[in-house]
Design a protein around this motif. Structure first.
Motif, PDB file in Angstrom:
ATOM      1  N   ALA A 160       0.830  -1.206   0.000  1.00 18.78           N
ATOM      2  CA  ALA A 160       0.000   0.000   0.000  1.00 18.78           C
ATOM      3  C   ALA A 160       0.862   1.252   0.000  1.00 18.78           C
ATOM      4  O   ALA A 160       0.587   2.217  -0.730  1.00 18.78           O
ATOM      5  CB  ALA A 160      -0.920  -0.008   1.215  1.00 18.78           C
ATOM      6  N   LEU A 161       1.929   1.255   0.801  1.00 13.05           N
ATOM      7  CA  LEU A 161       2.822   2.412   0.875  1.00 13.05           C
ATOM      8  C   LEU A 161       3.514   2.650  -0.454  1.00 13.05           C
ATOM      9  O   LEU A 161       3.575   3.788  -0.943  1.00 13.05           O
ATOM     10  CB  LEU A 161       3.868   2.189   1.978  1.00 13.05           C
ATOM     11  CG  LEU A 161       4.937   3.271   2.111  1.00 13.05           C
ATOM     12  CD1 LEU A 161       4.315   4.597   2.525  1.00 13.05           C
ATOM     13  CD2 LEU A 161       6.004   2.852   3.120  1.00 13.05           C
ATOM     14  N   LEU A 162       4.033   1.601  -1.071  1.00 15.16           N
ATOM     15  CA  LEU A 162       4.765   1.760  -2.324  1.00 15.16           C
ATOM     16  C   LEU A 162       3.840   2.169  -3.464  1.00 15.16           C
ATOM     17  O   LEU A 162       4.236   2.952  -4.341  1.00 15.16           O
ATOM     18  CB  LEU A 162       5.506   0.469  -2.662  1.00 15.16           C
ATOM     19  CG  LEU A 162       6.965   0.362  -2.182  1.00 15.16           C
ATOM     20  CD1 LEU A 162       7.850   1.348  -2.927  1.00 15.16           C
ATOM     21  CD2 LEU A 162       7.083   0.606  -0.688  1.00 15.16           C
ATOM     22  N   ARG A 163       2.626   1.656  -3.474  1.00 10.61           N
ATOM     23  CA  ARG A 163       1.677   2.059  -4.520  1.00 10.61           C
ATOM     24  C   ARG A 163       1.391   3.557  -4.438  1.00 10.61           C
ATOM     25  O   ARG A 163       1.359   4.258  -5.448  1.00 10.61           O
ATOM     26  CB  ARG A 163       0.379   1.264  -4.396  1.00 10.61           C
ATOM     27  CG  ARG A 163       0.502  -0.198  -4.793  1.00 10.61           C
ATOM     28  CD  ARG A 163      -0.842  -0.911  -4.718  1.00 10.61           C
ATOM     29  NE  ARG A 163      -0.693  -2.335  -4.817  1.00 10.61           N
ATOM     30  CZ  ARG A 163      -0.517  -3.015  -5.942  1.00 10.61           C
ATOM     31  NH1 ARG A 163      -0.482  -2.349  -7.101  1.00 10.61           N
ATOM     32  NH2 ARG A 163      -0.392  -4.321  -5.946  1.00 10.61           N
ATOM     33  N   LEU A 164       1.181   4.056  -3.224  1.00 11.45           N
ATOM     34  CA  LEU A 164       0.930   5.491  -3.044  1.00 11.45           C
ATOM     35  C   LEU A 164       2.157   6.318  -3.418  1.00 11.45           C
ATOM     36  O   LEU A 164       2.040   7.397  -4.010  1.00 11.45           O
ATOM     37  CB  LEU A 164       0.529   5.772  -1.594  1.00 11.45           C
ATOM     38  CG  LEU A 164      -0.884   5.341  -1.191  1.00 11.45           C
ATOM     39  CD1 LEU A 164      -1.076   5.508   0.313  1.00 11.45           C
ATOM     40  CD2 LEU A 164      -1.922   6.150  -1.958  1.00 11.45           C
ATOM     41  N   ALA A 165       3.337   5.809  -3.068  1.00 14.17           N
ATOM     42  CA  ALA A 165       4.574   6.527  -3.401  1.00 14.17           C
ATOM     43  C   ALA A 165       4.750   6.610  -4.916  1.00 14.17           C
ATOM     44  O   ALA A 165       5.162   7.650  -5.453  1.00 14.17           O
ATOM     45  CB  ALA A 165       5.774   5.836  -2.766  1.00 14.17           C
ATOM     46  N   LEU A 166       4.440   5.522  -5.621  1.00  8.20           N
ATOM     47  CA  LEU A 166       4.551   5.523  -7.080  1.00  8.20           C
ATOM     48  C   LEU A 166       3.556   6.498  -7.702  1.00  8.20           C
ATOM     49  O   LEU A 166       3.898   7.234  -8.639  1.00  8.20           O
ATOM     50  CB  LEU A 166       4.311   4.107  -7.619  1.00  8.20           C
ATOM     51  CG  LEU A 166       5.444   3.113  -7.382  1.00  8.20           C
ATOM     52  CD1 LEU A 166       4.982   1.689  -7.704  1.00  8.20           C
ATOM     53  CD2 LEU A 166       6.661   3.477  -8.225  1.00  8.20           C
ATOM     54  N   GLU A 167       2.351   6.521  -7.181  1.00  7.32           N
ATOM     55  CA  GLU A 167       1.355   7.471  -7.682  1.00  7.32           C
ATOM     56  C   GLU A 167       1.810   8.909  -7.448  1.00  7.32           C
ATOM     57  O   GLU A 167       1.638   9.779  -8.304  1.00  7.32           O
ATOM     58  CB  GLU A 167       0.013   7.221  -6.994  1.00  7.32           C
ATOM     59  CG  GLU A 167      -0.655   5.913  -7.392  1.00  7.32           C
ATOM     60  CD  GLU A 167      -1.943   5.676  -6.629  1.00  7.32           C
ATOM     61  OE1 GLU A 167      -2.376   6.583  -5.899  1.00  7.32           O
ATOM     62  OE2 GLU A 167      -2.517   4.588  -6.772  1.00  7.32           O
ATOM     63  N   THR A 168       2.418   9.140  -6.284  1.00  6.39           N
ATOM     64  CA  THR A 168       2.903  10.483  -5.951  1.00  6.39           C
ATOM     65  C   THR A 168       4.062  10.888  -6.853  1.00  6.39           C
ATOM     66  O   THR A 168       4.139  12.025  -7.330  1.00  6.39           O
ATOM     67  CB  THR A 168       3.346  10.541  -4.480  1.00  6.39           C
ATOM     68  OG1 THR A 168       2.255  10.172  -3.641  1.00  6.39           O
ATOM     69  CG2 THR A 168       3.813  11.940  -4.107  1.00  6.39           C
ATOM     70  N   GLY A 169       4.979   9.945  -7.096  1.00  4.28           N
ATOM     71  CA  GLY A 169       6.113  10.231  -7.960  1.00  4.28           C
ATOM     72  C   GLY A 169       5.686  10.586  -9.376  1.00  4.28           C
ATOM     73  O   GLY A 169       6.267  11.466 -10.020  1.00  4.28           O
ATOM     74  N   LYS A 170       4.655   9.900  -9.859  1.00  7.90           N
ATOM     75  CA  LYS A 170       4.147  10.206 -11.200  1.00  7.90           C
ATOM     76  C   LYS A 170       3.411  11.541 -11.203  1.00  7.90           C
ATOM     77  O   LYS A 170       3.570  12.349 -12.113  1.00  7.90           O
ATOM     78  CB  LYS A 170       3.211   9.090 -11.657  1.00  7.90           C
ATOM     79  CG  LYS A 170       3.906   7.754 -11.897  1.00  7.90           C
ATOM     80  CD  LYS A 170       2.912   6.666 -12.237  1.00  7.90           C
ATOM     81  CE  LYS A 170       3.604   5.325 -12.428  1.00  7.90           C
ATOM     82  NZ  LYS A 170       2.629   4.232 -12.697  1.00  7.90           N
ATOM     83  N   ALA A 171       2.590  11.777 -10.178  1.00  5.89           N
ATOM     84  CA  ALA A 171       1.826  13.019 -10.103  1.00  5.89           C
ATOM     85  C   ALA A 171       2.738  14.229  -9.980  1.00  5.89           C
ATOM     86  O   ALA A 171       2.418  15.319 -10.470  1.00  5.89           O
ATOM     87  CB  ALA A 171       0.868  12.974  -8.910  1.00  5.89           C
ATOM     88  N   ALA A 172       3.896  14.042  -9.335  1.00  9.34           N
ATOM     89  CA  ALA A 172       4.837  15.150  -9.133  1.00  9.34           C
ATOM     90  C   ALA A 172       5.415  15.658 -10.445  1.00  9.34           C
ATOM     91  O   ALA A 172       6.001  16.743 -10.494  1.00  9.34           O
ATOM     92  CB  ALA A 172       5.964  14.716  -8.201  1.00  9.34           C
ATOM     93  N   ARG A 173       5.237  14.873 -11.508  1.00  9.51           N
ATOM     94  CA  ARG A 173       5.770  15.269 -12.819  1.00  9.51           C
ATOM     95  C   ARG A 173       4.647  15.524 -13.823  1.00  9.51           C
ATOM     96  O   ARG A 173       4.894  15.611 -15.025  1.00  9.51           O
ATOM     97  CB  ARG A 173       6.709  14.165 -13.321  1.00  9.51           C
ATOM     98  CG  ARG A 173       7.910  13.989 -12.408  1.00  9.51           C
ATOM     99  CD  ARG A 173       8.696  12.722 -12.673  1.00  9.51           C
ATOM    100  NE  ARG A 173       9.892  12.710 -11.857  1.00  9.51           N
ATOM    101  CZ  ARG A 173       9.938  12.289 -10.597  1.00  9.51           C
ATOM    102  NH1 ARG A 173       8.843  11.822 -10.021  1.00  9.51           N
ATOM    103  NH2 ARG A 173      11.053  12.318  -9.909  1.00  9.51           N
TER     104      ARG A 173
END
Length: 205
Positions: A160-173
């Motif tokens: 769950a943590l890594l999925r949210l982190a990946l979504e955040t990393g993509k959204a940040a760009r």
């Protein structure tokens, strides 16, 4: 900057020799093996992320488990064994005993998100258009997939943590998710103005 300790040098040489220099996104199997050993030692979950600038171990386990000590002993022993097997490797005074930085709870979770946004240990400004910085998202995805497949050491909480982190990393760009990014698009700014604009984007992220 101060001189690196022998243990720091030995660990990094072992890391690059066994996990790669971070130029690619694929895992070598060493990362998962380390995560499996951490899981066995803590009774929890684990993921290992190796990039060109870091070696991170993410774990979810009981608070009484000293993750830093467990990982230090593990990779210290691995680096010592690897070094001893190489004919021309440097010979240090004793076994490798690295000192690792450790975070827990919300601070640790925040760090994972910072890494996904290239805002962790790297000594450079966040640039949403930099393909090198965006590459870390692929590396996190590869580490996640490697640790999660076939009942691996990554469990539901770290997933769950890594999925949210990946979504955040993509959204940040993504200019649609973070509109401040559009202030940089297509603009020719001098160094000071560009640095200021990037700081504003990083703050918005």
């Amino acid at each position: 900057a101060g001189k690196l300790e022998d243990s720091d040098v030995a660990i990094w040489k072992w890391k690059e020799a066994t996990m790669g220099d971070g130029a690619g996104a694929a895992c070598t199997g060493v990362e998962r093996a380390l995560a499996e050993r951490v899981k066995a030692a803590t009774g929890g979950e684990a993921i290992v992320l190796s990039t060109c600038a870091r070696l991170d171990v993410y774990s979810y386990a009981d608070a009484d488990k000293d993750l830093a000590a467990i990982v230090s002993r593990d990779i210290g022993g691995a680096a010592t064994t690897w070094r001893a097997a190489r004919l021309f490797a440097p010979r240090y005074k004793g076994p490798v005993e690295p000192t690792l930085a450790s975070r827990c709870g919300a601070d640790a979770a925040r760090h994972v998100f910072e890494v996904a946004c290239f805002a962790g240990l790297e000594r450079c400004e966040f640039d949403p258009f930099d393909s090198h910085q965006a590459h870390v998202v692929k590396q996190i995805k590869a580490a996640f997939d490697d640790a999660a497949r076939d009942g691996g050491p990554c469990g539901t909480r770290l997933s769950a943590l890594l999925r949210l982190a990946l979504e955040t990393g993509k959204a940040a760009r993504d200019g649609k998710s973070v509109r401040a990014i559009n202030t940089l698009r297509g603009k020719a700014l001098d160094a000071v103005a560009l640095a200021t604009a990037r700081q504003e984007v990083a703050a918005a992220v």
